[in-house]
Design an enzyme around this catalytic site. Sequence first.
Site, PDB file in Angstrom:
ATOM      1  CD  GLU A  31       8.254   1.056  10.738  1.00 51.07           C
ATOM      2  OE1 GLU A  31       6.973   1.357  10.213  1.00 51.07           O
ATOM      3  OE2 GLU A  31       9.030   0.168   9.959  1.00 51.07           O
ATOM      4  CD  GLU A  87       2.486   0.001  10.515  1.00 50.78           C
ATOM      5  OE1 GLU A  87       1.408  -0.391  10.635  1.00 50.78           O
ATOM      6  OE2 GLU A  87       3.029   0.586   9.360  1.00 50.78           O
ATOM      7  CB  CYS A  90      -2.553  -0.235   8.822  1.00 52.50           C
ATOM      8  SG  CYS A  90      -0.966   0.468   8.815  1.00 52.50           S
ATOM      9  CG  ASN A  92      -0.332  -0.213   2.447  1.00 55.77           C
ATOM     10  OD1 ASN A  92       0.745  -0.272   2.556  1.00 55.77           O
ATOM     11  ND2 ASN A  92      -1.001   0.050   3.650  1.00 55.77           N
TER      12      ASN A  92
HETATM   13  C1  SIN Z   1       0.466   1.972   6.696  1.00 54.03           C
HETATM   14  O1  SIN Z   1      -0.587   1.856   6.147  1.00 54.03           O
HETATM   15  O2  SIN Z   1       1.132   0.819   7.167  1.00 54.03           O
HETATM   16  C2  SIN Z   1       1.165   3.320   7.147  1.00 54.03           C
HETATM   17  C3  SIN Z   1       0.266   4.538   6.726  1.00 54.03           C
HETATM   18  C4  SIN Z   1       1.108   5.759   6.919  1.00 54.03           C
HETATM   19  O3  SIN Z   1       2.265   5.937   7.343  1.00 54.03           O
HETATM   20  O4  SIN Z   1       0.652   6.657   7.076  1.00 54.03           O
END
Ligand code: SIN
Length: 487
Positions: free
Chosen positions: A460, A252, A286, A153
């Site tokens: 992170e 994550e 996510c 993604n």
């Molecule tokens: C993710 O969907 O894992 C990361 C989304 C983000 O960094 O905003």
Amino acid sequence: MTPLYEPQAFIDGRWIDAADGRRFAINDPADGSHVADVADCGADDADAAIAAASAALPGWRARTAADRAQLLHRWHALIIDNIDALAELLTREMGKPLAEAAGEIRYGASFIQWFAEEARRSYGETIPSPWPSARIVTTRQPVGVVAAITPWNFPVAMVTRKAAPALAAGCTMVLKPAEDTPLSSLALAELAHRAGIPAGVFNVVPTARAALVGDRLLDSADVRKISFTGSTETGRKLLARAAATVKRASMELGGNAPFIVFDDADLEAAVEGAIASKYRNAGQTCVCANRFLVQHGIHDRFVARLIERTRELKVGPGTAPDTAIGPLINQRAIEKVEALLGASVDAGAQIALGGARHVRGELFFEPTVVTDVTAAMPLWSDEIFGPVASILRFDTEAEAVALANATPFGLAAYFYTADLGRAWRVGEALEFGMVGINEGMLSTEVAPFGGLKQSGYGREGSSHGLNEYLDIKYMLMGGLAPKGDVA
Ligand code: SIN
């Protein structure tokens, strides 16, 4: 012009085919057109990449932090110089609108710049010694060879969010990118090479045989850390396998983000936050709002305005200039959205807008608003990963907090209120690693990104991100008393 990537593996500073010559196809999710046939790496290629990363480690970790930082700054600059080509590539392999792809590349590059700066601040400490003749210091040393497994993604940002701190800390890396989107990571490898990052420091093994390569990375005692972004289900399996060699791990994992709108919220701000949080990347992040909890007094006005704004979102291929919502990544993804929606509607949820595949093509889904959702429905308990806003009505603050927390996941949460006391109370009560208060987007390289509960652990970005790639070493220096004295 030199191409931005070769459709091969990048191991030890060289482009190579899979040892057994296999390849797999990458297709554009917008129209199914063929983009590339890429090396389909297997166990031997994973071994070669681990060997290259192990061989490069002593030289890389021995460099000064300032030296590593300089190379990372060059990598960052090259990514920004190539932003248009990288955005086009990202949109072709993944489908997100071009403007969002360019935004992701800036976001991804920001981690490289940030950790280039942080590399120089990897401080140790001195600790008051309990013995007069001894001193205690701690230093922080690179973990070693790191394996990274990244999702489709964010084909650029999820790679740099791991590679930048790892390389800044003095680690070397073997990256297994997602099967759907290996091309952006190969382009990142090419730019790292052009920046002068030495052979073997950053290796990329594309594969459609994820288990084969993943198992090799996890079983190798030479790999000292695994960093993974993806589903909780896969994360659990990786952790179990990593246990045999007691690797460090950053996970994550999945989310199920609540987005709470209290009666006292600024309606327009809440709706705009909802649009940004829900429909970014067609709902495929996510941290996307997964469950809307809207208080009784504002519910109908919020729903009406959300429908109006959602109706304005243009669905289409990411390459069309006015597209806001691109295709979903693959058939599995769209079938999951349909299944969650279908089961929830059967249980009494009402579709207020959308609700079906979009006429643009088989992977496009209509931006959808669903009301009368209850906590017993699949739309509530599962991560949707699609452009579906599911809304539940609530009465009290305590009820909203209890509903929001009633999930095994704890990645991101959002809420809107004008009441300062409530902002603190609810912010502290939500069991999530990240909380947006009157904001629908919270990702930035300067803040710690990560979850609680079954959304994983590790952070992170931010100053904490570097620690994930550093081991603490305690050194006791004794015998400091003058000769002849008793310690
Ligand atoms: C993710 O969907 O894992 C990361 C989304 C983000 O960094 O905003």
